[in-house]
Design a protein around this motif. Structure first.
Motif, PDB file in Angstrom:
ATOM      1  N   ALA A 100      48.028  -2.592  45.151  1.00  0.00           N
ATOM      2  CA  ALA A 100      49.226  -3.783  43.894  1.00  0.00           C
ATOM      3  C   ALA A 100      50.340  -3.166  43.110  1.00  0.00           C
ATOM      4  O   ALA A 100      51.272  -3.876  42.971  1.00  0.00           O
ATOM      5  N   ALA A 101      50.536  -2.278  43.252  1.00  0.00           N
ATOM      6  CA  ALA A 101      51.972  -1.950  42.407  1.00  0.00           C
ATOM      7  C   ALA A 101      52.618  -0.593  43.819  1.00  0.00           C
ATOM      8  O   ALA A 101      52.810   0.352  43.369  1.00  0.00           O
ATOM      9  N   PRO A 136      51.832  -5.775  47.353  1.00  0.00           N
ATOM     10  CA  PRO A 136      51.462  -6.534  46.118  1.00  0.00           C
ATOM     11  C   PRO A 136      50.767  -8.129  46.048  1.00  0.00           C
ATOM     12  O   PRO A 136      50.088  -8.082  46.051  1.00  0.00           O
ATOM     13  N   VAL A 159      55.613  -5.082  42.097  1.00  0.00           N
ATOM     14  CA  VAL A 159      54.271  -5.978  41.655  1.00  0.00           C
ATOM     15  C   VAL A 159      53.980  -6.963  41.215  1.00  0.00           C
ATOM     16  O   VAL A 159      55.431  -8.161  41.613  1.00  0.00           O
ATOM     17  N   GLU A 200      58.603  -0.080  40.151  1.00  0.00           N
ATOM     18  CA  GLU A 200      57.104  -0.592  41.008  1.00  0.00           C
ATOM     19  C   GLU A 200      57.722  -1.599  41.532  1.00  0.00           C
ATOM     20  O   GLU A 200      58.209  -2.709  41.338  1.00  0.00           O
TER      21      GLU A 200
END
Length: 296
Positions: A277-278, A260, A293, A291
């Protein structure tokens, strides 16, 4: 100086951990963007491997992509990766008994299964090509490690005597630089003698350089023309097709923040990486339970 990227590990919306990530991008000798402290210094650890491979490819320009890529690798002990190490050892007229590293927890005891065995096989191949003794190739005074010091100084454009050195986890020499100098070195990699060959092999065989859960592998997969290599204690270095170099360091050494953080930082530079990204937090049943992030 801007604030570092903040990466949060969340489970059902609750933040369980927070990582601070410093990063810098360099192009043409100038900083093209940064977050956190670009003057932060640390050891390059395995992120050095593409630079170390410069000494090898300058001595042997006949290596196929798989053998050169595995020399740059922190491999995951897949059959294909181990086969590439064996091929490079054979080219060096050596065996895994000549590898001067130890066994690795969770892997078979033979030295070839250590994730740095390809890098060490490349050093043995360098010894054979240059007529150097293979014994003690890991030691600071050996010509192999002196050659590695020289290519780091060359790429980063620092004086060799200014490089602070230590001993890496696999027993060879590791080099300390600021993130800005690491990014500068990677920005220059492809333009250095032998660098285009190293870059081509890494781009051709990212599956040998790392594993499917590594941010370096995911970056090479998701951004055409990029190469990347992670190092221990939360470091990853990368180079783009337009002569840009990047170094990114998680302050607490956690590599799980890389994906991320790379997506956020490179997104500011126009490189979109939605798949990074996640990344999910997964339990032992393979279920997604959270997740990782960037936070606010």
């Amino acid at each position: 100086m801007s604030e570092p990227v903040i990466v949060e590990v969340r489970r059902n919306g609750v933040v369980e951990a927070v990582h601070r990530v410093h990063a810098v991008a360099v192009r043409g000798g100038e900083v093209a963007g940064s977050v956190g402290d670009p003057s932060l210094a640390c050891f390059m650890r395995s992120a050095s491997k593409p630079l170390q491979a410069l000494a090898l490819v300058r001595a042997r320009d006949d290596l196929p992509d798989d053998e050169l890529a595995i020399a740059c690798a922190s491999h995951h002990d897949t059959p294909e990766q181990v086969a590439a190490v064996r091929a490079l050892l054979a080219r060096a007229e050596t065996t895994d008994a000549d590898l001067e590293l130890g066994s690795q927890e969770g892997r078979p005891p033979e030295r070839i299964h250590n994730n740095c065995s390809g890098n060490h096989a490349g050093m043995l191949a360098l010894c054979r090509a240059r007529g150097w003794p293979t014994q003690g190739y890991r030691l600071p005074e050996h010509p192999v490690q002196q050659a590695c010091l020289e290519v780091h100084a060359e790429a980063a454009e620092v004086e060799p005597k200014a490089l602070v050195t230590g001993t890496d986890g696999c027993g060879i020499v590791t080099f300390a630089l600021t993130l800005e100098r690491m990014a500068h070195a990677f920005s220059r990699l492809e333009a250095l003698p032998g660098g285009s060959r190293v870059a081509a092999a890494m781009r051709a065989r990212p599956d040998l350089v790392g594993g499917p859960d590594g941010a370096d592998y995911l970056l090479m997969l998701g951004a055409p023309g990029w190469l990347a290599k992670g190092g221990a204690e939360g470091l990853v270095c990368a180079a783009g097709p337009d002569g840009i170099g990047v170094a990114l360091k998680t302050e607490d050494g956690a590599s799980r923040a890389h994906a991320p953080a790379l997506a956020a930082f490179l997104g500011r530079l126009g490189v979109e990486l939605p798949d990074l990204a996640a990344p999910p937090v997964v339990n032992t049943r393979g279920e997604r339970v959270g997740e990782i992030v960037t936070g606010s």
